[in-house]
Design a protein around this motif. Sequence first.
Motif, PDB file in Angstrom:
ATOM      1  N   PRO A  16      47.320  33.824   7.353  1.00  0.00           N
ATOM      2  CA  PRO A  16      47.302  35.125   8.039  1.00  0.00           C
ATOM      3  C   PRO A  16      46.506  35.087   9.351  1.00  0.00           C
ATOM      4  CG  PRO A  16      46.872  35.404   5.691  1.00  0.00           C
ATOM      5  CD  PRO A  16      46.881  33.921   5.957  1.00  0.00           C
ATOM      6  N   VAL A  17      45.315  34.491   9.296  1.00  0.00           N
ATOM      7  CA  VAL A  17      44.486  34.329  10.493  1.00  0.00           C
ATOM      8  C   VAL A  17      44.043  32.878  10.542  1.00  0.00           C
ATOM      9  CG1 VAL A  17      42.400  35.038  11.740  1.00  0.00           C
ATOM     10  CG2 VAL A  17      43.631  36.700  10.325  1.00  0.00           C
ATOM     11  N   VAL A  18      44.405  32.154  11.600  1.00  0.00           N
ATOM     12  CA  VAL A  18      43.996  30.756  11.717  1.00  0.00           C
ATOM     13  C   VAL A  18      43.381  30.520  13.085  1.00  0.00           C
ATOM     14  CG1 VAL A  18      46.343  30.054  12.358  1.00  0.00           C
ATOM     15  CG2 VAL A  18      44.723  28.343  11.539  1.00  0.00           C
ATOM     16  N   ALA A  19      42.240  29.814  13.056  1.00  0.00           N
ATOM     17  CA  ALA A  19      41.519  29.492  14.289  1.00  0.00           C
ATOM     18  C   ALA A  19      41.439  27.973  14.421  1.00  0.00           C
ATOM     19  CB  ALA A  19      40.113  30.098  14.262  1.00  0.00           C
ATOM     20  N   PHE A  20      42.046  27.438  15.467  1.00  0.00           N
ATOM     21  CA  PHE A  20      41.920  26.011  15.777  1.00  0.00           C
ATOM     22  C   PHE A  20      40.653  25.845  16.605  1.00  0.00           C
ATOM     23  CE2 PHE A  20      46.309  26.620  14.737  1.00  0.00           C
ATOM     24  CZ  PHE A  20      46.673  25.455  14.076  1.00  0.00           C
ATOM     25  N   ILE A  21      39.700  25.093  16.060  1.00  0.00           N
ATOM     26  CA  ILE A  21      38.374  25.011  16.674  1.00  0.00           C
ATOM     27  C   ILE A  21      37.886  23.565  16.717  1.00  0.00           C
ATOM     28  CG2 ILE A  21      37.730  27.343  15.916  1.00  0.00           C
ATOM     29  CD1 ILE A  21      36.048  26.006  13.678  1.00  0.00           C
ATOM     30  N   GLU A  26      31.765  26.043   8.955  1.00  0.00           N
ATOM     31  CA  GLU A  26      30.345  25.929   8.613  1.00  0.00           C
ATOM     32  C   GLU A  26      29.548  25.187   9.677  1.00  0.00           C
ATOM     33  OE1 GLU A  26      30.606  24.120   4.725  1.00  0.00           O
ATOM     34  OE2 GLU A  26      30.053  26.031   3.786  1.00  0.00           O
ATOM     35  N   GLN A  27      30.231  24.309  10.404  1.00  0.00           N
ATOM     36  CA  GLN A  27      29.520  23.520  11.418  1.00  0.00           C
ATOM     37  C   GLN A  27      30.367  23.470  12.693  1.00  0.00           C
ATOM     38  OE1 GLN A  27      28.203  19.635  10.170  1.00  0.00           O
ATOM     39  NE2 GLN A  27      26.585  19.618  11.702  1.00  0.00           N
ATOM     40  N   CYS A  28      30.194  24.476  13.506  1.00  0.00           N
ATOM     41  CA  CYS A  28      30.970  24.601  14.732  1.00  0.00           C
ATOM     42  C   CYS A  28      30.327  23.731  15.802  1.00  0.00           C
ATOM     43  CB  CYS A  28      30.997  26.069  15.145  1.00  0.00           C
ATOM     44  SG  CYS A  28      32.478  26.527  15.987  1.00  0.00           S
ATOM     45  N   MET A  29      31.176  22.972  16.539  1.00  0.00           N
ATOM     46  CA  MET A  29      30.644  21.991  17.481  1.00  0.00           C
ATOM     47  C   MET A  29      30.797  22.418  18.937  1.00  0.00           C
ATOM     48  SD  MET A  29      29.721  19.787  15.251  1.00  0.00           S
ATOM     49  CE  MET A  29      29.443  18.212  16.064  1.00  0.00           C
ATOM     50  N   CYS A  30      31.162  23.665  19.160  1.00  0.00           N
ATOM     51  CA  CYS A  30      31.473  24.070  20.532  1.00  0.00           C
ATOM     52  C   CYS A  30      31.178  25.554  20.689  1.00  0.00           C
ATOM     53  CB  CYS A  30      32.941  23.773  20.823  1.00  0.00           C
ATOM     54  SG  CYS A  30      33.699  24.761  22.111  1.00  0.00           S
ATOM     55  N   GLY A  31      30.553  25.912  21.802  1.00  0.00           N
ATOM     56  CA  GLY A  31      30.165  27.301  22.030  1.00  0.00           C
ATOM     57  C   GLY A  31      31.343  28.254  22.048  1.00  0.00           C
ATOM     58  N   ASN A  32      32.447  27.836  22.656  1.00  0.00           N
ATOM     59  CA  ASN A  32      33.610  28.720  22.726  1.00  0.00           C
ATOM     60  C   ASN A  32      34.226  28.923  21.343  1.00  0.00           C
ATOM     61  OD1 ASN A  32      33.502  29.360  25.407  1.00  0.00           O
ATOM     62  ND2 ASN A  32      35.052  27.875  26.054  1.00  0.00           N
ATOM     63  N   SER A  33      34.291  27.858  20.556  1.00  0.00           N
ATOM     64  CA  SER A  33      34.808  28.001  19.192  1.00  0.00           C
ATOM     65  C   SER A  33      33.910  28.942  18.396  1.00  0.00           C
ATOM     66  CB  SER A  33      34.878  26.630  18.496  1.00  0.00           C
ATOM     67  OG  SER A  33      35.829  25.788  19.125  1.00  0.00           O
ATOM     68  N   ARG A  41      34.328  37.327  12.711  1.00  0.00           N
ATOM     69  CA  ARG A  41      33.337  37.790  11.720  1.00  0.00           C
ATOM     70  C   ARG A  41      32.873  39.207  12.032  1.00  0.00           C
ATOM     71  NH1 ARG A  41      30.608  31.919  12.168  1.00  0.00           N
ATOM     72  NH2 ARG A  41      31.739  30.924  10.446  1.00  0.00           N
ATOM     73  N   SER A  42      32.808  39.542  13.309  1.00  0.00           N
ATOM     74  CA  SER A  42      32.272  40.849  13.696  1.00  0.00           C
ATOM     75  C   SER A  42      33.152  41.986  13.191  1.00  0.00           C
ATOM     76  CB  SER A  42      32.130  40.936  15.224  1.00  0.00           C
ATOM     77  OG  SER A  42      33.401  41.062  15.846  1.00  0.00           O
ATOM     78  N   VAL A  43      34.435  41.715  12.949  1.00  0.00           N
ATOM     79  CA  VAL A  43      35.311  42.750  12.408  1.00  0.00           C
ATOM     80  C   VAL A  43      35.542  42.538  10.915  1.00  0.00           C
ATOM     81  CG1 VAL A  43      36.459  43.119  14.616  1.00  0.00           C
ATOM     82  CG2 VAL A  43      37.466  41.524  12.976  1.00  0.00           C
ATOM     83  N   GLY A  44      34.902  41.500  10.347  1.00  0.00           N
ATOM     84  CA  GLY A  44      35.005  41.267   8.908  1.00  0.00           C
ATOM     85  C   GLY A  44      36.298  40.599   8.474  1.00  0.00           C
ATOM     86  N   ALA A  45      36.922  39.853   9.391  1.00  0.00           N
ATOM     87  CA  ALA A  45      38.205  39.221   9.066  1.00  0.00           C
ATOM     88  C   ALA A  45      38.009  37.934   8.275  1.00  0.00           C
ATOM     89  CB  ALA A  45      38.974  38.914  10.344  1.00  0.00           C
ATOM     90  N   ASN A 110      39.972  40.663   3.080  1.00  0.00           N
ATOM     91  CA  ASN A 110      39.895  39.700   1.976  1.00  0.00           C
ATOM     92  C   ASN A 110      38.475  39.209   1.738  1.00  0.00           C
ATOM     93  OD1 ASN A 110      40.948  38.119  -0.098  1.00  0.00           O
ATOM     94  ND2 ASN A 110      41.281  36.343   1.236  1.00  0.00           N
ATOM     95  N   GLY A 111      37.517  40.116   1.824  1.00  0.00           N
ATOM     96  CA  GLY A 111      36.130  39.760   1.554  1.00  0.00           C
ATOM     97  C   GLY A 111      35.510  38.870   2.613  1.00  0.00           C
ATOM     98  N   GLY A 112      36.175  38.745   3.761  1.00  0.00           N
ATOM     99  CA  GLY A 112      35.619  37.898   4.823  1.00  0.00           C
ATOM    100  C   GLY A 112      35.573  36.425   4.444  1.00  0.00           C
ATOM    101  N   GLU A 113      36.481  36.030   3.570  1.00  0.00           N
ATOM    102  CA  GLU A 113      36.497  34.631   3.107  1.00  0.00           C
ATOM    103  C   GLU A 113      36.807  33.687   4.272  1.00  0.00           C
ATOM    104  OE1 GLU A 113      39.260  31.818   0.326  1.00  0.00           O
ATOM    105  OE2 GLU A 113      39.158  33.939  -0.207  1.00  0.00           O
ATOM    106  N   GLU A 114      36.109  32.540   4.311  1.00  0.00           N
ATOM    107  CA  GLU A 114      36.322  31.560   5.373  1.00  0.00           C
ATOM    108  C   GLU A 114      36.552  30.189   4.759  1.00  0.00           C
ATOM    109  OE1 GLU A 114      32.919  31.617   7.933  1.00  0.00           O
ATOM    110  OE2 GLU A 114      33.011  33.777   8.262  1.00  0.00           O
ATOM    111  N   ARG A 115      37.447  29.413   5.370  1.00  0.00           N
ATOM    112  CA  ARG A 115      37.659  28.043   4.911  1.00  0.00           C
ATOM    113  C   ARG A 115      38.169  27.202   6.066  1.00  0.00           C
ATOM    114  NH1 ARG A 115      43.165  27.185   1.837  1.00  0.00           N
ATOM    115  NH2 ARG A 115      44.610  28.274   3.205  1.00  0.00           N
TER     116      ARG A 115
END
Lengths: 130, 76
Positions: A16-21, A26-33, A41-45, A110-115
């Motif tokens: 439904p929502v996918v972010a290529f980063i 859990e460990q983001c390596m880039c400021g833009n990502s 996260r700010s909208v609870g997605a 969906n509870g703000g689930e992230e994977r």
Amino acid sequence: MSDLSARIQQTIDTEPVVAFIKGTHEQCMCGNSERALHALRSVGASFTAVDVLPDPAIRQELTVISSWPTIPQVFVGGELIGGADIVQELAATGELEAKLNEKLGDSWRNGGEERTVDVTDRANPLRLVP
Amino acid sequence: MSERLQTLLEDAFPGARDVEVVDRTGGGDHFHVTVVSTRFAGLSLLDQHRLVYDALAEPLADGTIHELRITTRGDA
């Protein structure tokens, strides 16, 4: 279409929502990502992340699909929404929530689930990254 | 390097009310560009940013731009 390209397209089509980063949720390596994930996260997605760093081909194939030259790239309901600047701006104006509602109904929180999933694994497409 | 981006953007958006290029780190590869132009009128943010990417296709492709932030506004 290569196997990798097909798996990227499948991820865009089915998540439904996918972010290529660069990195994982859990460990983001880039400021833009990080800015793009922060906006989601700010909208609870709830969202699924794909790390483009393990193989340069991921980014190459993704750019062919999306015609968007930079990372991150955020898709909602199979549609490219934009990169960090756009997602951040849409979140600030309330348009991100409107877009999520329009494309996904009321299921996107969906509870703000992230994977994070691994699109490079041929044997097990969309394997979760531990 | 900022001057090169400035020139590319001014060529791509003739008559733009504002074209600004900020070298965010001073290293010549992390930029924040702002363009205010009537060309953006009626376009989605996605399409507005695509026009900027088109203008900067060369420095994006040759690796000059490592990171790019974009702010676009219609000239309302």
